[in-house]
Scaffold this motif. Structure first.
Motif, PDB file in Angstrom:
ATOM      1  N   VAL A  81      -3.721   0.649  15.329  1.00 13.15           N
ATOM      2  CA  VAL A  81      -2.680   1.255  14.505  1.00 13.15           C
ATOM      3  C   VAL A  81      -2.699   2.769  14.691  1.00 13.15           C
ATOM      4  N   ALA A  82      -1.584   3.418  14.316  1.00  9.97           N
ATOM      5  CA  ALA A  82      -1.460   4.869  14.432  1.00  9.97           C
ATOM      6  C   ALA A  82      -1.165   5.456  13.054  1.00  9.97           C
ATOM      7  N   GLU A  83      -1.779   6.593  12.756  1.00 13.14           N
ATOM      8  CA  GLU A  83      -1.729   7.196  11.421  1.00 13.14           C
ATOM      9  C   GLU A  83      -0.304   7.424  10.914  1.00 13.14           C
ATOM     10  N   LYS A  84       0.593   7.916  11.767  1.00 17.09           N
ATOM     11  CA  LYS A  84       1.936   8.294  11.323  1.00 17.09           C
ATOM     12  C   LYS A  84       2.959   7.160  11.421  1.00 17.09           C
ATOM     13  N   ASP A  85       2.511   5.997  11.810  1.00 23.96           N
ATOM     14  CA  ASP A  85       3.391   4.843  12.000  1.00 23.96           C
ATOM     15  C   ASP A  85       3.648   4.173  10.652  1.00 23.96           C
ATOM     16  N   GLU A  86       4.923   3.948  10.288  1.00 23.23           N
ATOM     17  CA  GLU A  86       5.212   3.286   9.019  1.00 23.23           C
ATOM     18  C   GLU A  86       4.742   1.832   9.003  1.00 23.23           C
ATOM     19  N   LEU A  87       4.438   1.274  10.156  1.00 22.71           N
ATOM     20  CA  LEU A  87       3.918  -0.096  10.234  1.00 22.71           C
ATOM     21  C   LEU A  87       2.393  -0.149  10.122  1.00 22.71           C
ATOM     22  N   ARG A  88       1.752   1.009   9.976  1.00 21.19           N
ATOM     23  CA  ARG A  88       0.289   1.100  10.010  1.00 21.19           C
ATOM     24  C   ARG A  88      -0.390   0.166   9.006  1.00 21.19           C
ATOM     25  N   ASP A  89       0.037   0.231   7.750  1.00 24.30           N
ATOM     26  CA  ASP A  89      -0.636  -0.543   6.708  1.00 24.30           C
ATOM     27  C   ASP A  89      -0.554  -2.044   6.974  1.00 24.30           C
ATOM     28  N   ARG A  90       0.545  -2.480   7.557  1.00 25.46           N
ATOM     29  CA  ARG A  90       0.680  -3.910   7.876  1.00 25.46           C
ATOM     30  C   ARG A  90      -0.339  -4.332   8.940  1.00 25.46           C
TER      31      ARG A  90
ATOM     32  N   LEU B 280      13.797   0.829   8.177  1.00 23.39           N
ATOM     33  CA  LEU B 280      14.168   0.408   9.530  1.00 23.39           C
ATOM     34  C   LEU B 280      13.550  -0.932   9.940  1.00 23.39           C
ATOM     35  N   PRO B 281      12.265  -1.191   9.644  1.00 22.44           N
ATOM     36  CA  PRO B 281      11.712  -2.494  10.041  1.00 22.44           C
ATOM     37  C   PRO B 281      12.463  -3.671   9.427  1.00 22.44           C
ATOM     38  N   CYS B 282      12.967  -3.492   8.209  1.00 25.44           N
ATOM     39  CA  CYS B 282      13.735  -4.556   7.551  1.00 25.44           C
ATOM     40  C   CYS B 282      15.110  -4.701   8.192  1.00 25.44           C
ATOM     41  N   LEU B 283      15.769  -3.579   8.453  1.00 27.19           N
ATOM     42  CA  LEU B 283      17.094  -3.609   9.072  1.00 27.19           C
ATOM     43  C   LEU B 283      17.048  -4.230  10.463  1.00 27.19           C
ATOM     44  N   VAL B 284      16.009  -3.885  11.222  1.00 30.22           N
ATOM     45  CA  VAL B 284      15.873  -4.442  12.572  1.00 30.22           C
ATOM     46  C   VAL B 284      15.744  -5.958  12.517  1.00 30.22           C
ATOM     47  N   TRP B 285      14.871  -6.447  11.648  1.00 29.63           N
ATOM     48  CA  TRP B 285      14.650  -7.896  11.561  1.00 29.63           C
ATOM     49  C   TRP B 285      15.930  -8.629  11.176  1.00 29.63           C
ATOM     50  N   ASN B 286      16.639  -8.107  10.178  1.00 21.27           N
ATOM     51  CA  ASN B 286      17.873  -8.757   9.741  1.00 21.27           C
ATOM     52  C   ASN B 286      18.941  -8.742  10.834  1.00 21.27           C
ATOM     53  N   PHE B 287      18.881  -7.735  11.705  1.00 15.97           N
ATOM     54  CA  PHE B 287      19.826  -7.664  12.811  1.00 15.97           C
ATOM     55  C   PHE B 287      19.473  -8.643  13.922  1.00 15.97           C
TER      56      PHE B 287
ATOM     57  N   ARG C 104       0.814  -1.212   0.000  1.00 19.17           N
ATOM     58  CA  ARG C 104       0.000   0.000   0.000  1.00 19.17           C
ATOM     59  C   ARG C 104       0.852   1.268   0.000  1.00 19.17           C
ATOM     60  N   SER C 105       0.824   2.047   1.077  1.00 20.42           N
ATOM     61  CA  SER C 105       1.510   3.339   1.064  1.00 20.42           C
ATOM     62  C   SER C 105       3.008   3.240   1.337  1.00 20.42           C
ATOM     63  N   GLU C 106       3.525   2.043   1.566  1.00 14.28           N
ATOM     64  CA  GLU C 106       4.955   1.894   1.816  1.00 14.28           C
ATOM     65  C   GLU C 106       5.759   2.240   0.566  1.00 14.28           C
ATOM     66  N   ALA C 107       6.840   2.971   0.739  1.00 14.96           N
ATOM     67  CA  ALA C 107       7.665   3.390  -0.398  1.00 14.96           C
ATOM     68  C   ALA C 107       8.370   2.188  -1.005  1.00 14.96           C
ATOM     69  N   SER C 108       8.349   2.097  -2.336  1.00 11.14           N
ATOM     70  CA  SER C 108       9.033   0.997  -3.007  1.00 11.14           C
ATOM     71  C   SER C 108      10.539   1.230  -3.061  1.00 11.14           C
ATOM     72  N   GLU C 109      10.938   2.492  -3.214  1.00 17.27           N
ATOM     73  CA  GLU C 109      12.362   2.807  -3.268  1.00 17.27           C
ATOM     74  C   GLU C 109      12.957   2.722  -1.862  1.00 17.27           C
ATOM     75  N   GLY C 110      14.001   1.924  -1.728  1.00 12.19           N
ATOM     76  CA  GLY C 110      14.655   1.756  -0.441  1.00 12.19           C
ATOM     77  C   GLY C 110      13.877   0.911   0.552  1.00 12.19           C
ATOM     78  N   HIS C 111      12.904   0.145   0.058  1.00 10.26           N
ATOM     79  CA  HIS C 111      12.073  -0.667   0.963  1.00 10.26           C
ATOM     80  C   HIS C 111      12.922  -1.647   1.762  1.00 10.26           C
ATOM     81  N   ASP C 112      13.932  -2.225   1.108  1.00 12.20           N
ATOM     82  CA  ASP C 112      14.772  -3.202   1.798  1.00 12.20           C
ATOM     83  C   ASP C 112      15.769  -2.554   2.751  1.00 12.20           C
ATOM     84  N   LYS C 113      15.820  -1.209   2.747  1.00 16.26           N
ATOM     85  CA  LYS C 113      16.690  -0.478   3.676  1.00 16.26           C
ATOM     86  C   LYS C 113      15.873   0.236   4.764  1.00 16.26           C
TER      87      LYS C 113
END
Length: 330
Positions: A269-278, A225-232, A214-223
């Motif tokens: 969920v919270a409006e400004k949270d990047e995890l909202r759509d998930r 923070l939620p992705c970086l945290v999980w990989n760490f 949905r509203s998640e940015a496609s550019e830099g998606h794999d970079k």
């Protein structure tokens, strides 16, 4: 304080994972975020809630902070049980931290529950899936109190005041991710003595995946923070960022949400949270699955991730906590 700072400065840095922590070559970890630890209270002056710290297991090391609301002294009250998992990206925060202690005092008072806030092991000292195993062990330990037998390590607050026909799970952020995974496991594995989960609430759940949603940015998606945290925190996760543990919607390998082992779910969920759509998508997919329970979604405008814990004094935070309490009171 000056000597401690000099000692840290003198250490040889091995790796940084900003803004969360630094790791040093001597094995120590310096956590840069999170609120200070606070002691439990025999009776919180604002809410009347009592709390104490207990050990669930020595090997592995699992502990918890227990909460008990002010009781009606005229009889032995039986109250719902809430097993709570704190947030913090699996690498910071604690069941003993100031912000979660303050939040749970309020929730326990309003929701009239006995709460067990689990202190699970954190990365990088203990990478996932250790936290998941700790949280399952803690849930099984709670369930083991359903029978009044002579098993050691029984907790009087649970024995005297816990209603094992009303067991709930709750958590924020990474803790809400844990809630999902524990409820899924409870749907296929039995808890002690047939204890069943009634409900679960997931506030600002931490889910992600390799494909933007949905509203998640496609550019830099794999970079992101939620992705970086999980990989760490889970470098060897089967499927990586598309492990069903972090991406319950992945097309291959994820079990159906229909097996979720409780009958009521509240997602917030919270409006400004990047995890909202998930979080919204999780609610929608749960409704569409063959799960036979009742699901609710609460969306809060103008707020960011975990605001109800981090910005506890705001009206929106108080309103959300009241909503969580009403979910437990039903």
């Amino acid at each position: 304080m000056g000597s401690i700072a000099k000692e840290i400065d003198a250490k040889e840095l091995e790796k940084e994972f900003l803004p969360f922590l630094r790791m040093y070559k001597d094995g120590t970890v310096e956590r840069l975020l999170g609120t200070p630890y606070v002691p439990p209270s025999p009776q919180d002056p604002e809410t009347g809630v009592s709390s104490k710290d207990i050990t669930i297991s020595l090997d592995p090391s699992i502990s918890a902070r227990l909460y008990l609301p002010k009781l009606n002294q005229t009889h032995q009250q039986k109250l719902p049980i809430l097993v709570y998992y704190h947030g913090g990206g699996f690498c910071i925060e604690s069941a003993f931290s100031f912000d979660h202690h303050r939040f749970l005092n309020s929730l326990v008072s309003q929701g009239q529950v006995v709460a067990v806030s689990v202190e699970y092991r954190l990365a990088p000292e203990h990478f996932l899936p250790n936290a998941y195993e700790d949280c399952w062990a803690a849930l099984q330990w709670v369930a083991s109190h359903v029978k009044d037998d002579k098993v050691v390590n029984k907790e009087p607050w649970l024995m005297n005041h816990g209603d094992f026909s009303r067991v709930f799970l709750g958590g924020d952020s990474a803790g809400a991710n844990i809630v999902h995974n524990m409820a899924m496991r409870a749907g296929v594995e039995s808890l002690h003595d047939g204890v069943k989960l009634v409900g679960a609430f997931l506030t600002h759940p931490y889910f992600w995946g390799s494909k933007p949603l949905r509203s998640e940015a496609s550019e830099g998606h794999d970079k992101a923070l939620p992705c970086l945290v999980w990989n760490f925190v889970y470098p060897n996760a089967p499927g990586g960022i598309d492990s069903p543990m972090i991406n319950p919607f992945v097309e291959t390998g994820a079990p159906s949400l229909a097996v979720l082992g409780c009958s009521r779910v509240l997602v917030t969920v919270a409006e400004k949270d990047e995890l909202r759509d998930r979080g919204v998508y999780y609610y929608e997919e749960l409704i569409k699955s063959k799960w036979e329970g009742e699901a609710e979604l609460v969306q809060v405008e103008g707020e960011d991730h975990a605001f109800h814990v981090l910005n506890f004094e705001t009206e929106n935070a108080k309103t959300l906590i009241k909503r969580l309490a009403s979910f437990l009171l039903k």
